[in-house]
Motif scaffolding. Structure first.
Motif, PDB file in Angstrom:
ATOM      1  N   LYS A  51      13.583  32.533 -17.378  1.00 20.40           N
ATOM      2  CA  LYS A  51      12.927  33.845 -17.445  1.00 20.40           C
ATOM      3  C   LYS A  51      13.773  34.876 -18.177  1.00 20.40           C
ATOM      4  O   LYS A  51      13.246  35.796 -18.808  1.00 20.40           O
ATOM      5  N   ASP A  52      15.127  34.734 -18.112  1.00 23.32           N
ATOM      6  CA  ASP A  52      15.999  35.664 -18.818  1.00 23.32           C
ATOM      7  C   ASP A  52      17.393  35.068 -18.964  1.00 23.32           C
ATOM      8  O   ASP A  52      17.673  33.965 -18.475  1.00 23.32           O
ATOM      9  N   LYS A  53      18.252  35.800 -19.626  1.00 24.61           N
ATOM     10  CA  LYS A  53      19.609  35.321 -19.905  1.00 24.61           C
ATOM     11  C   LYS A  53      20.417  35.140 -18.618  1.00 24.61           C
ATOM     12  O   LYS A  53      21.222  34.207 -18.512  1.00 24.61           O
ATOM     13  N   GLN A  54      20.180  36.009 -17.648  1.00 28.80           N
ATOM     14  CA  GLN A  54      20.933  35.896 -16.403  1.00 28.80           C
ATOM     15  C   GLN A  54      20.625  34.580 -15.688  1.00 28.80           C
ATOM     16  O   GLN A  54      21.518  33.951 -15.106  1.00 28.80           O
ATOM     17  N   GLU A  55      19.378  34.143 -15.732  1.00 28.05           N
ATOM     18  CA  GLU A  55      19.033  32.872 -15.096  1.00 28.05           C
ATOM     19  C   GLU A  55      19.779  31.717 -15.763  1.00 28.05           C
ATOM     20  O   GLU A  55      20.224  30.776 -15.086  1.00 28.05           O
ATOM     21  N   ILE A  56      19.952  31.787 -17.075  1.00 26.99           N
ATOM     22  CA  ILE A  56      20.732  30.751 -17.768  1.00 26.99           C
ATOM     23  C   ILE A  56      22.177  30.797 -17.284  1.00 26.99           C
ATOM     24  O   ILE A  56      22.796  29.762 -17.021  1.00 26.99           O
ATOM     25  N   LEU A  57      22.720  32.000 -17.152  1.00 27.04           N
ATOM     26  CA  LEU A  57      24.103  32.148 -16.703  1.00 27.04           C
ATOM     27  C   LEU A  57      24.281  31.598 -15.291  1.00 27.04           C
ATOM     28  O   LEU A  57      25.267  30.907 -15.006  1.00 27.04           O
ATOM     29  N   LEU A  58      23.349  31.874 -14.406  1.00 30.02           N
ATOM     30  CA  LEU A  58      23.435  31.370 -13.041  1.00 30.02           C
ATOM     31  C   LEU A  58      23.375  29.844 -13.018  1.00 30.02           C
ATOM     32  O   LEU A  58      24.062  29.196 -12.219  1.00 30.02           O
ATOM     33  N   THR A  59      22.579  29.257 -13.898  1.00 34.79           N
ATOM     34  CA  THR A  59      22.526  27.803 -14.000  1.00 34.79           C
ATOM     35  C   THR A  59      23.848  27.262 -14.529  1.00 34.79           C
ATOM     36  O   THR A  59      24.329  26.209 -14.088  1.00 34.79           O
ATOM     37  N   LEU A  60      24.463  27.983 -15.459  1.00 35.19           N
ATOM     38  CA  LEU A  60      25.757  27.577 -16.002  1.00 35.19           C
ATOM     39  C   LEU A  60      26.831  27.560 -14.918  1.00 35.19           C
ATOM     40  O   LEU A  60      27.709  26.682 -14.929  1.00 35.19           O
ATOM     41  N   VAL A  61      26.779  28.499 -13.980  1.00 37.74           N
ATOM     42  CA  VAL A  61      27.746  28.507 -12.878  1.00 37.74           C
ATOM     43  C   VAL A  61      27.737  27.156 -12.162  1.00 37.74           C
ATOM     44  O   VAL A  61      28.783  26.523 -11.951  1.00 37.74           O
ATOM     45  N   GLY A  62      26.561  26.703 -11.794  1.00 37.79           N
ATOM     46  CA  GLY A  62      26.445  25.423 -11.111  1.00 37.79           C
ATOM     47  C   GLY A  62      26.854  24.257 -11.987  1.00 37.79           C
ATOM     48  O   GLY A  62      27.480  23.293 -11.523  1.00 37.79           O
ATOM     49  N   SER A  63      26.536  24.331 -13.276  1.00 42.25           N
ATOM     50  CA  SER A  63      26.866  23.251 -14.199  1.00 42.25           C
ATOM     51  C   SER A  63      28.380  23.095 -14.344  1.00 42.25           C
ATOM     52  O   SER A  63      28.919  21.978 -14.295  1.00 42.25           O
ATOM     53  N   LEU A  64      29.098  24.208 -14.510  1.00 40.93           N
ATOM     54  CA  LEU A  64      30.549  24.138 -14.656  1.00 40.93           C
ATOM     55  C   LEU A  64      31.207  23.658 -13.363  1.00 40.93           C
ATOM     56  O   LEU A  64      32.183  22.896 -13.402  1.00 40.93           O
ATOM     57  N   ALA A  65      30.687  24.092 -12.228  1.00 40.19           N
ATOM     58  CA  ALA A  65      31.223  23.627 -10.947  1.00 40.19           C
ATOM     59  C   ALA A  65      31.047  22.123 -10.816  1.00 40.19           C
ATOM     60  O   ALA A  65      31.961  21.413 -10.368  1.00 40.19           O
ATOM     61  N   SER A  66      29.889  21.619 -11.220  1.00 44.20           N
ATOM     62  CA  SER A  66      29.629  20.179 -11.127  1.00 44.20           C
ATOM     63  C   SER A  66      30.571  19.382 -12.021  1.00 44.20           C
ATOM     64  O   SER A  66      31.028  18.292 -11.650  1.00 44.20           O
ATOM     65  N   ARG A  67      30.887  19.909 -13.188  1.00 40.68           N
ATOM     66  CA  ARG A  67      31.799  19.209 -14.096  1.00 40.68           C
ATOM     67  C   ARG A  67      33.177  19.033 -13.460  1.00 40.68           C
ATOM     68  O   ARG A  67      33.762  17.950 -13.505  1.00 40.68           O
ATOM     69  N   ALA A  68      33.710  20.116 -12.892  1.00 39.99           N
ATOM     70  CA  ALA A  68      35.033  20.042 -12.272  1.00 39.99           C
ATOM     71  C   ALA A  68      35.024  19.087 -11.089  1.00 39.99           C
ATOM     72  O   ALA A  68      35.965  18.300 -10.896  1.00 39.99           O
ATOM     73  N   ARG A  69      33.963  19.125 -10.304  1.00 38.34           N
ATOM     74  CA  ARG A  69      33.881  18.241  -9.132  1.00 38.34           C
ATOM     75  C   ARG A  69      33.743  16.789  -9.544  1.00 38.34           C
ATOM     76  O   ARG A  69      34.271  15.891  -8.869  1.00 38.34           O
ATOM     77  N   GLN A  70      33.076  16.537 -10.656  1.00 35.49           N
ATOM     78  CA  GLN A  70      32.972  15.162 -11.140  1.00 35.49           C
ATOM     79  C   GLN A  70      34.323  14.671 -11.632  1.00 35.49           C
ATOM     80  O   GLN A  70      34.687  13.500 -11.432  1.00 35.49           O
ATOM     81  N   ARG A  71      35.087  15.536 -12.299  1.00 34.59           N
ATOM     82  CA  ARG A  71      36.431  15.141 -12.736  1.00 34.59           C
ATOM     83  C   ARG A  71      37.301  14.800 -11.526  1.00 34.59           C
ATOM     84  O   ARG A  71      38.071  13.831 -11.554  1.00 34.59           O
ATOM     85  N   PHE A  72      37.177  15.588 -10.445  1.00 29.51           N
ATOM     86  CA  PHE A  72      37.937  15.305  -9.232  1.00 29.51           C
ATOM     87  C   PHE A  72      37.509  13.960  -8.639  1.00 29.51           C
ATOM     88  O   PHE A  72      38.350  13.139  -8.270  1.00 29.51           O
ATOM     89  N   ALA A  73      36.217  13.729  -8.572  1.00 28.58           N
ATOM     90  CA  ALA A  73      35.714  12.475  -8.001  1.00 28.58           C
ATOM     91  C   ALA A  73      36.194  11.271  -8.813  1.00 28.58           C
ATOM     92  O   ALA A  73      36.560  10.233  -8.249  1.00 28.58           O
TER      93      ALA A  73
END
Length: 204
Positions: A51-73
């Motif tokens: 719906k807007d740029k902020q929604e993309i940013l909020l999705t990016l927050v989760g995406s970056l968190a998932s990347r770091a957690r996958q590297r840890f796993a």
């Protein structure tokens, strides 16, 4: 593993576009048109999926968190279950180590997100949720070495060091010797944990 749907793939493409656009222009300069260009999509497709740029940013927050957690796993999958020090080192490596799975753009993006968390309440909520979960995980890893009573301040100090390296590497990269961050924080962790003493069984 099932293949992502076309919608999921497009959303991931757009989120990656925001990350690329932010690296070039910052969040303010990353217009929907710039995000679309970076994602090799039309602006209309961006608007269709978000719906807007902020929604993309909020999705990016989760995406970056998932990347770091996958590297840890990935790193902990090679360790024995009772290797408490190894798991702690793996956490630091997952966030700071260079190598084939390192991602400079992700680090820069995370610093931008932390700045937007100060400005935007919705981003702050998402950012705090990720930071709280990561800090709680680090605290549990430290507790496995020194016990619960002493884990929180030690974990907070190590986590602050990790976040500080993020800021330095993104805003003044020449100040951080290449490849030094993970090793330095792991040595800090070893010094702090050794000073704290062995695990006290009745406080675990």
């Amino acid at each position: 593993m099932p293949r992502p749907s076309n919608t999921e793939a497009r959303r991931e493409q757009i989120v990656a576009g925001l990350l690329k656009a932010m690296a070039e222009r910052g969040y303010e300069g990353a217009s929907v048109a710039e995000i679309a260009r970076a994602a090799n999509l039309s602006a209309g497709l961006v608007h269709y999926h978000f719906k807007d740029k902020q929604e993309i940013l909020l999705t990016l927050v989760g995406s970056l968190a998932s990347r770091a957690r996958q590297r840890f796993a990935t790193r902990t999958s090679r360790l024995a279950a009772d290797d408490a020090r190894g798991r702690l080192d793996a956490f630091v490596d997952a966030f700071l180590a260079t190598g084939p799975d390192s991602d400079v753009a992700a680090v820069s993006g995370w610093v931008t997100i932390s700045a937007e968390a100060i400005r935007q309440p919705e981003v702050r909520v998402a950012y705090e949720a990720v930071v709280r979960a990561d800090l709680e995980q680090l605290e549990s890893l430290v507790a496995a070495v020194v016990g619960k009573r002493r884990a929180r301040p030690l974990a907070a100090g190590l986590f602050a060091a990790i976040q500080g390296y993020f800021v330095l590497s993104a805003s003044a990269p020449g100040l951080v010797p290449p490849g030094s961050a993970a090793g330095t924080v792991k040595r800090m962790a070893a010094g702090l944990l050794d000073a704290a003493g062995p695990l006290v069984r009745d406080d675990a």
